[in-house]
Scaffold this active site. Structure first.
Site, PDB file in Angstrom:
ATOM      1  N   SER A   8      49.084 -71.878 -19.870  1.00 17.83           N
ATOM      2  CA  SER A   8      49.113 -70.597 -20.570  1.00 17.83           C
ATOM      3  C   SER A   8      50.500 -70.254 -21.097  1.00 17.83           C
ATOM      4  CB  SER A   8      48.621 -69.479 -19.652  1.00 17.83           C
ATOM      5  OG  SER A   8      49.472 -69.330 -18.527  1.00 17.83           O
ATOM      6  N   ASP A 258      56.104 -69.931 -10.391  1.00 20.43           N
ATOM      7  CA  ASP A 258      56.358 -70.815 -11.534  1.00 20.43           C
ATOM      8  C   ASP A 258      57.786 -71.340 -11.488  1.00 20.43           C
ATOM      9  OD1 ASP A 258      53.810 -70.032 -12.295  1.00 20.43           O
ATOM     10  OD2 ASP A 258      54.546 -68.474 -13.657  1.00 20.43           O
TER      11      ASP A 258
END
Length: 328
Positions: A8, A258
Site C-alpha cells: 500500500s 514498518d
C-alpha cells in the site's frame, strides 16, 4: 541487495483523542455502537505500509524499488520518496481512483481505531513483477509482499516463486479479510514472515496450522511485541529475543512496525545476523515512534549508533557502524 517493496501507498489522517476508548465502550452494548470522538489534533501525513518500509530502507541507503498503485494525486509524494532514496518507477498511476487513505484515531493508552480506503490500491493486482525484475541490473534479490490488494498479494507471491526470487510475507492487517487458502498461499516458503503478537495468533487461526507448522513453512518468523521487544524464530533453533529501544518520548505509534521492518531488512541486506537485524529494526522503530507521522523521522549515523550502544552495547554498535551512513 536489490529489494522491491510491494504494498500500500497511502495518505494518513492521524488524530489524537485525549481520553480512553475503553471508557466509551460499554459492556452489553457493543452490538449497537454509535460513537463520535472529539479529537484535539489532526496530522495529515504520507503513509502506506510499502511506502513506509521503502522510506526507511531509502533513509538507510538501500535504494529500494517501490511497487504499488496510486492516484494521479501522487506526484508530490513521488518527489518526497525520490528525495529519500526510493525508486518509484514501478508505481502504477490510476486514471480513475484516488490514492488510498488511512484515517486513524489514537487514545491516551495508544489504542487505535482506524479505517482504510483502498482507492487506487485495488489496481495493484494488475502489476506484473517481471518487468520490475528485468529492469533491475542483476535482477531483484528480495521482494517484500506487504499489505495490499489481496489479489495483488497472492499474485506477487506466486510470481516470486515462478521467478525464483526470495520474498518476505508481511500480511499484517489484511489477515482479517483474506481466506484460508489465500493466507496459506502467502506462506508458501517466504524467507521471512513478519507479524505482531496478535497477528501471530491470527495467522494460526486463519491457516489452521500450529505455530510449529507455520515455522516449518517459513524461513524465519519475526514477531514484534511492542515495548516487550522482538522474537525471531526458526524451526529447530532457540528463539532470538531482543528488547526494545526505550523511546525518549512516545509521540505516535503508527508506522513503528514498518520502520522496524526497514531496519531489520537493511541489516539482512548488509549480511548481518538476526540479532543485529532486530536491534537495528528496534532502533529505527523507536525513531518512528518518537515522531508524528510514519515518514517524519530522521536517521543520523551518530543518533542510530548512540541508540544501539545505549540499548545493546558497544559490540552491537561496532558491528553496525561500518554499514551506517548519514542521509544524502
Amino acid at each position: 541487495m536489490k529489494i522491491a517493496v510491494t504494498g500500500s501507498i497511502a495518505e494518513d489522517h492521524l488524530m489524537a483523542y485525549p481520553g480512553r476508548f475503553s471508557e466509551q465502550l460499554l459492556a452489553g452494548s457493543l452490538d449497537k455502537v454509535s460513537l463520535s470522538f472529539l479529537v484535539d489534533e489532526l496530522e495529515i501525513r504520507r503513509g502506506g505500509v510499502a511506502a513506509n518500509i521503502a522510506f526507511g530502507l531509502g533513509s538507510l541507503g538501500l535504494n529500494p524499488l517501490l511497487v504499488g498503485a496510486v492516484g494521479n494525486d501522487f506526484e508530490p509524494y513521488r518527489v518526497w520518496l525520490k528525495q529519500h532514496g526510493v525508486d518509484t518507477e514501478s508505481v502504477r498511476v490510476s486514471d480513475l481512483l484516488h490514492t488510498a487513505r488511512f484515517v486513524c484515531t489514537t487514545d491516551t493508552d495508544h489504542n487505535q481505531i482506524g479505517s482504510f480506503y483502498a482507492g487506487a490500491m485495488s489496481e495493484a493486482r494488475h502489476i506484473d513483477l517481471l518487468p520490475v525484475h528485468e529492469r533491475t541490473p542483476g535482477g531483484l534479490d528480495l521482494v517484500v509482499v506487504s499489505p495490499n490488494d489481496p489479489d495483488a498479494m497472492v499474485r506477487h507471491t506466486r510470481q516470486c516463486a515462478e521467478l525464483g526470487i526470495p520474498f518476505v510475507a508481511d500480511p499484517s492487517q489484511q489477515l482479517a479479510r483474506m481466506s484460508r487458502d489465500a493466507v496459506r498461499e502467502l506462506l508458501a516458503g517466504p524467507r521471512y514472515l513478519f507479524t505482531n503478537e496478535y497477528e501471530n495468533v491470527l495467522i494460526q487461526e486463519r491457516t489452521g496450522w500450529t505455530e510449529l507448522q507455520v515455522l516449518g513453512r517459513v524461513g524465519t518468523w519475526v514477531t514484534t511485541r511492542g515495548a516487550d521487544g522482538v522474537r525471531v524464530q526458526q524451526a529447530g533453533l532457540r528463539p532470538v529475543e531482543v528488547k526494545a529501544v526505550p523511546p525518549s518520548r512516545a509521540a505516535e505509534p503508527t508506522g513503528a512496525g514498518d520502520a522496524f521492518r526497514a531496519g531489520f531488512l537493511a541489516a539482512v541486506a548488509w549480511g548481518l545476523g538476526h540479532e543485529r537485524a532486530a536491534q537495528l529494526g528496534s532502533a529505527v522503530a523507536t525513531a518512528a515512534l518518537e515522531t508524528i507521522g510514519t515518514q517524519q523521522y530522521e536517521l543520523t549515523r551518530a543518533g542510530v549508533l548512540d541508540a544501539i550502544r545505549e540499548s545493546y552495547g558497544t559490540t552491537a554498535a561496532a558491528d553496525l557502524a561500518e554499514h551506517l551512513t548519514d542521509p544524502r
